[in-house]
Write a protein that holds these residues in place. Structure first.
Motif, short mmCIF file in Angstrom:
data_model
loop_
_atom_site.label_atom_id
_atom_site.label_comp_id
_atom_site.label_asym_id
_atom_site.label_seq_id
_atom_site.Cartn_x
_atom_site.Cartn_y
_atom_site.Cartn_z
N THR A 297 -2.28 49.91 -28.76
CA THR A 297 -0.88 50.08 -28.39
C THR A 297 -0.03 49.13 -29.22
O THR A 297 -0.49 48.09 -29.70
N LEU A 298 1.25 49.49 -29.37
CA LEU A 298 2.14 48.73 -30.23
C LEU A 298 2.45 47.36 -29.65
O LEU A 298 2.79 47.23 -28.48
N GLY A 299 2.36 46.35 -30.50
CA GLY A 299 2.80 45.02 -30.12
C GLY A 299 4.26 44.83 -30.52
O GLY A 299 4.81 45.63 -31.28
N PRO A 300 4.91 43.79 -30.02
CA PRO A 300 6.29 43.51 -30.41
C PRO A 300 6.41 43.36 -31.93
O PRO A 300 5.56 42.75 -32.57
N ALA A 301 7.45 43.91 -32.51
CA ALA A 301 7.65 43.85 -33.96
C ALA A 301 9.13 43.64 -34.24
O ALA A 301 9.98 43.91 -33.40
N TRP A 302 9.45 43.17 -35.44
CA TRP A 302 10.84 42.89 -35.77
C TRP A 302 11.25 43.46 -37.13
O TRP A 302 12.39 43.32 -37.54
N SER A 303 10.32 44.14 -37.83
CA SER A 303 10.71 44.69 -39.12
C SER A 303 9.63 45.63 -39.63
O SER A 303 8.51 45.65 -39.13
N ASN A 304 9.97 46.39 -40.67
CA ASN A 304 8.99 47.19 -41.39
C ASN A 304 8.32 46.32 -42.44
O ASN A 304 9.00 45.65 -43.23
N GLN A 305 7.00 46.30 -42.46
CA GLN A 305 6.25 45.47 -43.40
C GLN A 305 5.38 46.38 -44.27
O GLN A 305 4.23 46.65 -43.97
N ILE A 306 5.98 46.83 -45.38
CA ILE A 306 5.36 47.86 -46.20
C ILE A 306 4.05 47.42 -46.84
O ILE A 306 3.16 48.23 -47.11
N ASP A 307 3.87 46.11 -47.07
CA ASP A 307 2.68 45.64 -47.79
C ASP A 307 1.38 45.91 -47.04
O ASP A 307 0.31 45.94 -47.65
N TYR A 366 5.39 40.85 -54.02
CA TYR A 366 4.10 41.11 -53.37
C TYR A 366 4.08 42.52 -52.78
O TYR A 366 3.09 43.25 -52.90
N SER A 367 5.18 42.90 -52.13
CA SER A 367 5.22 44.22 -51.49
C SER A 367 5.12 45.33 -52.52
O SER A 367 4.38 46.32 -52.33
#
Length: 555
Positions: A297-307, A366-367
């Motif tokens: 299940t999804l945990g709390p997140a604050w952004s899209n992390q494409i890497d 890096y991304s």
């Protein structure tokens, strides 16, 4: 005291079996983890009656060998197969035991009861049961005074902020089991009673025999942090009330990708299989959430992390190369298809993404390198399976051309970490190493890459290791990150600079504590700070160690 509430956040060691873990802080247990991504505060004190006077046990050091811990007449370990913490205390005198718990960080619903010869703490479907040679027992509040008198009132149940106490026979063996019901705890305690302490200590030690030091502890840590689903915790949750951290008791696909590679290097094929399969299962239309609970299940997140996407595809290709397991590759190629499609779409409709350290929004070296590396890996795996996916390779090569234009700093002749608002951010940042290793958008031997690495070393490398980036303030004043030191070692190994790589790896090894556990960060004296043990740190050490080994001249 060997056991007691511990105020320091950095743990000394972790013991367990991946189903039931315990954190040792200095010479004290501070938390139990059951399931392993849920932390429960614990106070478990032991003492002995000497001439009718109670003397609490207060050792000053603990040693570990083959997952068995010892100190001042005490042996303790968590069984290799059962969710049981086993303790043996050598004492010719009656033993006092004082036990209090906070289950799931809440005191309002906790209960303790004595039933069928077991002292059991519980809250809903989380149970801990303790079995020992009791002569007296009590459940309630303020029981230390009763223990001091050597006379317990025999009360059998208490609720809310409760505790328990017992007086035991001399030389007791104590078993503390975890489970989801009183029956499961009782059944576990019956099984271990039948097996016996000596057999359990033997099988636990045998399961962890091998070379001593950081290689062995890394295997131990990475095994303990993997749950039944295959997911891997970033670290045991050192601050479950989130006062000092945003929570480490989750699985980040970023960290997990490097852990999968570490499993391969350790020969832990099944663990890598399980982790990569789990990662594929939690992706959504080719993308990953920033972090997850171990059940997916999804945990709390604050952004899209494409890497994270490119890192996963890279890790899967590395696994396939290590074992030539076409069965797993065929099984997971549907995910590679979705991942690669997402990366291509992202490039044609670019948006901002958070950087590797989850702090800055922009377009990051890096991304971009991870997208390139992911698409190249996806293309090679498609070729192996006989599929034509030339578009992935073509897009990756086009990205490489744009990358050089975007991230090259013309005056200094180095690569920069980020472009935001059409401006380059030249802050020295160790994540730039990722453009060479592992993702290879720039060849490690490229003159600009060499110059970049030299600049990073000059600006970020101190006597005890590598910082993440210049001006790092996390959590308050940024420390040295062993994983970054290992990363620079990995890079130097990739260009054959063995002496530099070996020296850097030595700094990582000095960053391990007395149990050979690596933290997220270290202080100037190499002492650990913040999360410990950190799976990413151990994984990067193993990857760098393997890269160094490959620089050795062939006999």
């Amino acid at each position: 005291m060997i056991f007691g509430y511990e105020q320091d956040l950095a743990y000394s060691a972790l013991l367990g079996n991946g189903k039931f873990n315990a954190a040792l802080a200095a010479t004290r247990f501070s938390r139990l983890f059951y399931p392993i991504d849920v932390a429960h505060d614990i106070r478990l004190r032991l003492g002995a009656y000497v001439k009718d006077e109670l003397e609490w046990l207060e050792p000053d050091s603990v040693s570990m060998k083959d997952a068995v811990f010892e100190t001042k007449g005490l042996q303790f370990f968590i069984d290799s197969t059962e969710p049981v913490l086993s303790i043996r205390l050598k004492s010719q005198n009656p033993v006092a035991l004082h036990w209090a718990m906070r289950i799931q960080c809440s005191t309002n619903e906790n209960s303790v009861q004595f039933t069928n010869g077991i002292l059991a703490f519980f809250k809903r479907n989380t149970w801990f049961g303790l079995k020992a040679p009791f002569t007296q027992h009590a459940c309630g509040h303020g029981l230390e005074e009763q223990l001091e008198r050597g006379k317990l009132d025999g009360s059998e149940v208490a609720m809310r902020d409760c505790e328990s106490a017992a007086i035991l026979e001399p030389n007791p063996e104590i078993f503390l089991a975890a489970g989801d019901s009183l029956k499961s705890v009782t059944d576990t305690l019956k099984r271990v009673h039948y097996v016996g302490f000596d057999e359990m200590i033997f099988r636990t030690a045998e399961s962890w025999k091998g070379p001593e030091g950081l290689l062995k502890s890394s295997a131990y840590v990475l095994a303990l942090l993997q749950g039944d689903t295959g997911a891997v915790l970033a670290a045991p949750e050192f601050d479950p009330e989130y006062r000092y951290s945003g929570g480490y008791g989750y699985c980040w696909p970023r960290d997990a990708s490097y852990v999968a590679r570490a499993y391969d290097l350790l020969g832990m094929e099944r663990r890598s299989d399980a982790l990569l399969t789990w990662l594929a299962s939690v992706g959504h239309k080719g993308n990953f959430n920033q972090r997850y609970y171990l059940d997916g299940t999804l945990g709390p997140a604050w952004s899209n992390q494409i890497d994270q996407i490119g890192a996963f595809i890279w890790a899967l290709e590395q696994h396939h190369s290590a074992y030539l397991d076409s069965g797993l590759l065929k099984k997971l190629f549907w995910s590679v298809e979705e991942n690669a499609r997402y990366l291509v779409d992202f490039l044609y409709s670019p948006g901002l993404t958070v950087d590797l350290w989850e702090e800055r929004s922009g377009v990051h070296a890096y991304s971009c390198a991870s997208i390139y590396g992911g698409l190249k890996s996806a293309h090679r795996m498609a070729e192996f399976l006989g599929f034509e996916r030339d578009n992935w390779n073509d897009v990756a090569e086009e990205l490489k051309k744009e990358f050089v234009k975007l991230f090259s700093e013309p005056e200094e002749g180095v690569f920069v970490r980020t472009v935001a608002s059409d401006k380059q951010d030249p802050t020295p940042d160790s994540s730039i190493l990722g453009i060479a290793v592992p993702f290879g958008i720039i060849e490690p031997n490229d003159s600009r890459m060499r110059k970049t690495a030299e600049a990073l070393e000059k600006e970020l490398l101190g006597e005890n290791g590598m910082m993440r980036y210049a001006g790092d303030k996390y959590p308050k004043e940024g420390g040295v990150w062993p994983l970054c030191t290992a990363w620079l070692s990995w890079y130097y190994s990739s260009i054959g600079e063995r002496e530099k790589a070996e020296k850097l790896l030595g700094l990582v090894e000095k960053s391990a504590n007395s149990f050979f556990f690596l933290p997220e960060q270290t202080n100037p004296d190499f002492s650990p700070r913040w999360a410990l043990p950190l799976a990413w740190s151990h994984s990067m050490y193993l990857i760098a160690k393997d890269a160094l080994k490959k620089t050795e001249p062939k006999q």
